[in-house]
Scaffold this active site. Structure first.
Site, short mmCIF file in Angstrom:
data_model
loop_
_atom_site.label_atom_id
_atom_site.label_comp_id
_atom_site.label_asym_id
_atom_site.label_seq_id
_atom_site.Cartn_x
_atom_site.Cartn_y
_atom_site.Cartn_z
N GLY A 12 69.33 28.02 33.96
CA GLY A 12 69.10 27.15 34.21
C GLY A 12 69.04 26.08 34.82
N MET B 103 66.98 32.79 30.92
CA MET B 103 67.43 34.07 30.87
C MET B 103 68.33 34.67 29.60
SD MET B 103 64.52 36.11 31.27
CE MET B 103 65.20 37.47 30.31
N ILE C 36 62.56 30.21 36.13
CA ILE C 36 63.70 30.55 35.44
C ILE C 36 64.70 31.33 36.40
CG2 ILE C 36 62.37 31.25 33.29
CD1 ILE C 36 61.98 33.84 33.75
N CYS C 37 66.13 31.44 35.00
CA CYS C 37 67.07 32.00 36.42
C CYS C 37 68.02 32.69 35.04
CB CYS C 37 67.96 30.69 37.10
SG CYS C 37 68.76 29.60 36.04
N ARG C 38 68.92 32.93 35.06
CA ARG C 38 69.87 33.73 34.32
C ARG C 38 70.37 32.03 33.09
NH1 ARG C 38 75.40 32.83 33.14
NH2 ARG C 38 76.90 34.09 31.96
#
Length: 117
Positions: A63, A87, A59-61
């Site tokens: 995608g 996120m 996961i990141c901010r």
């Protein structure tokens, strides 16, 4: 690399590894409880922290970075997926998050635990 839904990620996070590849400064926005935090730029040096026998949800901010990392992990012999929307989307659903103490993603600020970020 597969892109999985937030619902799938939430259901799988108990048995799969969840890897947050955001930078330290982004964590104040909130983290999924129990994730492993390794910023994308440090992953090569910290790859041994991942269990190659367990699937990884990256996961990141939003995608984008997580898709790059999932592709790299798959090429290195891991089974990795990315979570659609990152996120930002997770937080919009109201699923659990916590805010770590500054500089310590492994420690939670008790006054903010359990609140969506």
């Amino acid at each position: 690399m597969a892109e999985i839904t937030i619902t799938d990620a939430h259901q799988r996070r108990g048995q799969d590894q969840v890897l947050d590849v955001r930078e330290d400064f982004e964590l104040v926005e909130g983290m999924i409880p129990g994730v492993l935090h390794i910023p994308m730029g440090q992953l090569g040096d910290r790859l041994s922290e991942l269990d190659q026998d367990r699937p990884v949800i990256v996961i990141c901010r939003s995608g984008n970075r997580s898709a790059w990392v999932a592709d790299a992990l798959n090429a290195a012999g891991y089974t990795a997926d990315t979570m659609a929307g990152g996120m930002t989307a997770w937080q919009c659903t109201g699923l659990p998050t916590h805010r770590p103490l500054p500089g310590r993603p492994d420690l939670t600020d008790p006054s903010r635990q359990g609140r969506p970020s």
